[in-house]
Design a protein around this motif. Structure first.
Motif, PDB file in Angstrom:
ATOM      1  N   SER A 316      42.274  30.066  37.815  1.00 20.52           N
ATOM      2  CA  SER A 316      40.854  29.968  38.119  1.00 20.52           C
ATOM      3  C   SER A 316      40.061  30.774  37.101  1.00 20.52           C
ATOM      4  CB  SER A 316      40.582  30.507  39.532  1.00 20.52           C
ATOM      5  OG  SER A 316      40.773  31.918  39.562  1.00 20.52           O
ATOM      6  N   PRO A 317      38.734  30.577  37.068  1.00 21.55           N
ATOM      7  CA  PRO A 317      37.913  31.409  36.173  1.00 21.55           C
ATOM      8  C   PRO A 317      38.068  32.903  36.445  1.00 21.55           C
ATOM      9  CG  PRO A 317      36.651  29.510  36.931  1.00 21.55           C
ATOM     10  CD  PRO A 317      37.941  29.507  37.703  1.00 21.55           C
ATOM     11  N   ARG A 318      38.252  33.265  37.709  1.00 19.18           N
ATOM     12  CA  ARG A 318      38.386  34.694  38.019  1.00 19.18           C
ATOM     13  C   ARG A 318      39.727  35.245  37.548  1.00 19.18           C
ATOM     14  NH1 ARG A 318      34.939  36.103  43.441  1.00 19.18           N
ATOM     15  NH2 ARG A 318      33.295  34.574  43.128  1.00 19.18           N
ATOM     16  N   HIS A 319      40.767  34.409  37.577  1.00 20.55           N
ATOM     17  CA  HIS A 319      42.036  34.837  36.974  1.00 20.55           C
ATOM     18  C   HIS A 319      41.872  35.017  35.466  1.00 20.55           C
ATOM     19  CE1 HIS A 319      43.779  33.435  40.817  1.00 20.55           C
ATOM     20  NE2 HIS A 319      44.760  34.270  40.545  1.00 20.55           N
ATOM     21  N   ALA A 320      41.070  34.140  34.848  1.00 19.54           N
ATOM     22  CA  ALA A 320      40.810  34.266  33.412  1.00 19.54           C
ATOM     23  C   ALA A 320      40.088  35.568  33.113  1.00 19.54           C
ATOM     24  CB  ALA A 320      39.983  33.072  32.922  1.00 19.54           C
ATOM     25  N   ALA A 321      39.103  35.927  33.950  1.00 17.98           N
ATOM     26  CA  ALA A 321      38.377  37.178  33.739  1.00 17.98           C
ATOM     27  C   ALA A 321      39.306  38.378  33.897  1.00 17.98           C
ATOM     28  CB  ALA A 321      37.210  37.269  34.721  1.00 17.98           C
ATOM     29  N   ARG A 322      40.211  38.305  34.874  1.00 23.29           N
ATOM     30  CA  ARG A 322      41.154  39.405  35.074  1.00 23.29           C
ATOM     31  C   ARG A 322      42.092  39.525  33.878  1.00 23.29           C
ATOM     32  NH1 ARG A 322      42.273  44.359  36.474  1.00 23.29           N
ATOM     33  NH2 ARG A 322      44.206  44.673  37.632  1.00 23.29           N
ATOM     34  N   PHE A 323      42.571  38.397  33.378  1.00 29.93           N
ATOM     35  CA  PHE A 323      43.456  38.415  32.212  1.00 29.93           C
ATOM     36  C   PHE A 323      42.773  39.046  31.001  1.00 29.93           C
ATOM     37  CE2 PHE A 323      44.009  35.644  28.362  1.00 29.93           C
ATOM     38  CZ  PHE A 323      45.066  36.351  27.817  1.00 29.93           C
ATOM     39  N   VAL A 324      41.521  38.646  30.728  1.00 32.09           N
ATOM     40  CA  VAL A 324      40.823  39.152  29.538  1.00 32.09           C
ATOM     41  C   VAL A 324      40.577  40.651  29.666  1.00 32.09           C
ATOM     42  CG1 VAL A 324      38.698  39.010  28.191  1.00 32.09           C
ATOM     43  CG2 VAL A 324      39.779  36.925  29.029  1.00 32.09           C
ATOM     44  N   ASN A 325      40.240  41.118  30.872  1.00 33.26           N
ATOM     45  CA  ASN A 325      39.935  42.540  30.979  1.00 33.26           C
ATOM     46  C   ASN A 325      41.189  43.409  30.897  1.00 33.26           C
ATOM     47  OD1 ASN A 325      40.372  42.622  34.290  1.00 33.26           O
ATOM     48  ND2 ASN A 325      40.147  44.659  33.432  1.00 33.26           N
ATOM     49  N   LEU A 326      42.389  42.793  31.041  1.00 28.78           N
ATOM     50  CA  LEU A 326      43.633  43.551  30.889  1.00 28.78           C
ATOM     51  C   LEU A 326      44.026  43.733  29.431  1.00 28.78           C
ATOM     52  CD1 LEU A 326      45.750  42.066  33.814  1.00 28.78           C
ATOM     53  CD2 LEU A 326      44.786  44.365  33.670  1.00 28.78           C
ATOM     54  N   LEU A 327      43.442  42.943  28.526  1.00 26.34           N
ATOM     55  CA  LEU A 327      43.676  43.168  27.100  1.00 26.34           C
ATOM     56  C   LEU A 327      42.964  44.455  26.697  1.00 26.34           C
ATOM     57  CD1 LEU A 327      43.143  39.522  25.793  1.00 26.34           C
ATOM     58  CD2 LEU A 327      45.298  40.668  26.274  1.00 26.34           C
ATOM     59  N   HIS A 328      43.616  45.262  25.906  1.00 29.71           N
ATOM     60  CA  HIS A 328      43.112  46.602  25.610  1.00 29.71           C
ATOM     61  C   HIS A 328      41.810  46.539  24.821  1.00 29.71           C
ATOM     62  CE1 HIS A 328      46.972  48.312  26.912  1.00 29.71           C
ATOM     63  NE2 HIS A 328      47.525  47.301  26.282  1.00 29.71           N
ATOM     64  N   HIS A 329      40.901  47.448  25.167  1.00 27.96           N
ATOM     65  CA  HIS A 329      39.633  47.542  24.436  1.00 27.96           C
ATOM     66  C   HIS A 329      39.721  48.679  23.427  1.00 27.96           C
ATOM     67  CE1 HIS A 329      35.308  49.153  24.209  1.00 27.96           C
ATOM     68  NE2 HIS A 329      35.394  48.096  23.433  1.00 27.96           N
ATOM     69  N   GLU A 330      39.385  48.356  22.196  1.00 29.13           N
ATOM     70  CA  GLU A 330      39.390  49.372  21.145  1.00 29.13           C
ATOM     71  C   GLU A 330      38.312  49.051  20.132  1.00 29.13           C
ATOM     72  OE1 GLU A 330      42.361  50.007  17.611  1.00 29.13           O
ATOM     73  OE2 GLU A 330      43.125  51.132  19.336  1.00 29.13           O
ATOM     74  N   ARG A 331      37.436  49.992  19.876  1.00 29.85           N
ATOM     75  CA  ARG A 331      36.379  49.784  18.889  1.00 29.85           C
ATOM     76  C   ARG A 331      36.971  49.787  17.481  1.00 29.85           C
ATOM     77  NH1 ARG A 331      31.385  50.202  20.983  1.00 29.85           N
ATOM     78  NH2 ARG A 331      31.158  51.191  23.026  1.00 29.85           N
TER      79      ARG A 331
END
Length: 640
Positions: A316-331
């Motif tokens: 679902s779109p919400r699973h997609a949002a969860r997947f993307v936010n689990l990718l590490h954020h680094e500037r």
């Protein structure tokens, strides 16, 4: 083994000794029996390396995203089935040279943990990953990738690509080199788009060459290293071309793309001039038309986004949002001070590295939401403290506007405030962190904020209203960002399923944490008694926490509370502390937990009848992203 000579000698000896002067033929069974007696068959079976067995570490084949050093579900190894009616490009990386950053690193000892390189290949929807290669100045690589060449046209996909068709395939081979540190941190070393078609004019459809890998970002002019590669076409085409034909083809493609880019640039300049004439204050708005990728190539921002379907990997779109936010954020890091450097990483490089800036996350989330059929756009603006930020907005048919924060998975319903209305109470202030919005875009639309103020809280997202949003010509955008319009720009790669076995990874991490807690309490002079039943009862809570992160709905809380009350005796106290990570490093996670006073209170618990519990549950997502939930708990007899 010199098998042929050994068999020949045994045959000659057998015939002379046992069958000389006899009438009739020597039977095959007799010969095989003699070979077995001499030990030849056993020697052969020991020497042969069967595909699918344990191969020597230096000759392991490149695999579809299988990290052999981790807790994984191992797919059965088997020979690659080559369809004789298809045409393939065999891309081999033999070795590396002049990776000067690693000139001081010696060959690792057996069993020694070291930083390593990983090569990732993307070509026409096919992705491959090499085995981990220890970092060195001259790394030993020896990896091969079998890339299928096929035709995209309707009804032609089953035909073998002929020479003319292969000449027209202008998709480059995207070679991404990732360095992984001992700590698990990843670095994008190089992102190279390799033109493979010179092999079509080489002798025997085979060629070898040295390929220089450039750095990324500010180091895109500096060599990161050189790899020795070979290319070969299977089966070999009947028709060959001269170098002049190939040069003419490449020049024609380059001139066409250059002309399209030039015409779009002329249009964009005129469009921007008209936008500034509407209101001089527009000069200060964040209207982002072009962005630089990791190789410092300027591209229209619309070219980074394209509908991306997750297949059966995302529900679902919400699973997609969860997947993307689990990718590490680094500037993106800059050498020295100054403003933040700009880098919008191409999708393949971002997924390979498994970390990136907010622009990379927003582009991926927008592409996935469009793949689920939503009317999604990337927003460029600022956050509450004035920092430049990107996020995603979806507009439903009934006009509902939803903000999606790609870095944490939060969703906000946008209800614009009427600036002429009476002042609002503080509790009615918007919950989202965004302050201004300059433009929104997707793969075929670009809108600049044309409203009197660019504050998000009063902004109307009626994108078709020319009084509120100035749009670019869709034809102009599609001329450079449409499918096939600019073939030299990279296409979006498919998502790869996770190779992680969640149950195995959860159990392994839990055992490591038990050892760490035992050692920590031992150093404090405390004994440790684990309660397996208490640990097991924590499982529903972790499952509910993850479900809440995905759907926003809390379920099963009543049953879990009841089970805990049943387990904790009268006069005893229960304490629990849940936390979530995006990695599976036990020591790192344990050190972070101890920084919380609540968790430290549980782990250092003193009293009568102290029983400790810990439960780990790893939830796997595509691209080896994972949500690692840990819950520490204790129960003890209260002393009044």
């Amino acid at each position: 083994m010199d098998v042929q000579n050994r068999i020949r000698d045994i045959l000659s000896q057998t015939i002379q000794q046992d069958y000389l002067g006899q009438n009739g033929d020597v039977s095959e069974q007799d010969i095989l029996q003699k070979l077995r007696q001499q030990g030849v068959v056993d020697d052969l079976l020991q020497q042969i390396q069967f595909s699918g067995g344990q191969q020597a570490s230096g000759g392991r084949p490149a695999t579809h995203f299988v990290d052999r050093e981790d807790k994984l579900t191992q797919p059965p190894g088997r020979k690659v089935n080559i369809d004789p009616t298809r045409r393939y490009l065999y891309f081999q990386i033999k070795g590396g040279k002049a990776f000067l950053e690693h000139i001081d690193e010696s060959d690792p000892m057996p069993g020694q943990v070291t930083s390593f390189f990983t090569f990732h290949i993307h070509f026409r929807g096919q992705r491959f990953k090499s085995r981990p290669i220890p970092c060195a100045c001259d790394p030993e690589i020896d990896e091969g990738f079998l890339l299928e060449l096929h035709k995209d046209g309707s009804g032609e996909a089953g035909k073998m690509a002929d020479a003319t068709t292969m000449l027209s395939i202008c998709d480059p081979v995207h070679v991404v080199l990732i360095k992984t540190e001992i700590s698990g941190e990843t670095t994008l070393v190089s992102s190279n788009f390799f033109e493979w078609r010179p092999v079509l004019v080489s002798n025997g459809a085979r060629m070898t060459m040295l390929l220089e890998l450039k750095g990324t970002g500010n180091e895109n002019k500096v060599s990161a290293g050189v790899i020795d590669i070979s290319l070969e076409i299977f089966p070999k085409p009947n028709k060959t071309f001269t170098q002049d034909i190939l040069t003419a083809q490449l020049s024609l493609e380059k001139s066409r793309q250059s002309e399209r880019e030039r015409l779009f640039l002329v249009y964009a300049k005129q469009w921007w001039k008209e936008y500034l004439q509407i209101r001089p204050a527009h000069q200060d708005r964040l209207v982002k038309i072009f962005a630089q990728d990791e190789n410092c190539i300027n591209r229209p921002v619309c070219s980074y986004v394209r509908p991306l379907r997750g297949g059966r990997l995302l529900d679902s779109p919400r699973h997609a949002a969860r997947f993307v936010n689990l990718l590490h954020h680094e500037r993106v890091q800059a050498l020295g001070g100054g403003s933040k450097p700009e880098q919008w990483t191409t999708m393949h490089a971002f997924l390979c590295r498994n970390r990136g800036d907010c622009e990379d996350h927003a582009v991926l989330l927008c592409s996935l939401l469009m793949g689920f059929g939503l009317d999604a756009y990337v927003c460029v603006g600022t956050k509450a403290k004035g920092a430049v930020h990107t996020w995603v907005v979806t507009v439903s048919l009934d006009g509902t506007v939803t903000f999606w924060e790609s870095l944490n998975g939060h969703r906000y319903i946008h209800q614009p405030i009427n600036p002429d209305a009476p002042p609002l109470d503080k509790q009615h202030r918007p919950k989202y962190p965004y302050k201004t919005v300059g433009c929104v875009f997707n793969h075929q639309s670009f809108y600049a904020n044309n409203q009197p103020t660019d504050f998000v809280e009063v902004c109307q997202f009626d994108l078709q209203n020319e009084a509120h949003w100035k749009s670019m010509s869709q034809d102009a955008l599609l001329s450079v960002c449409g499918v096939g319009a600019s073939p030299l720009w990279p296409s979006l790669p498919p998502l790869c399923s996770s190779t992680l076995d969640p149950a195995l990874a959860s159990n392994d991490l839990e055992q490591q944490l038990r050892v760490l807690v035992y050692e920590h309490r031992r150093d404090l002079g405390l004994t440790t008694v684990w309660d397996d039943q208490l640990s097991y009862l924590l499982t529903p809570a972790l499952a509910a926490y993850e479900m809440e992160r995905v759907t926003g709905i809390t379920a099963g809380n009543e049953e879990w509370q009841d089970s805990i009350k049943q387990d904790v005796l009268d006069g005893h106290t229960f304490k629990g502390f849940p936390i979530q990570f995006t990695h599976r490093n036990a020591r790192r996670g344990f050190a972070t937990c101890l920084k919380s006073s609540r968790c430290e209170e549980i782990i250092n618990c003193r009293g009568d009848h102290v029983r400790l519990g810990v439960r780990v549950k790893v939830f796997s997502y595509p691209e080896s992203a994972c949500a690692t939930w840990i819950m520490f708990a204790c129960k003890y007899k209260s002393i009044l």
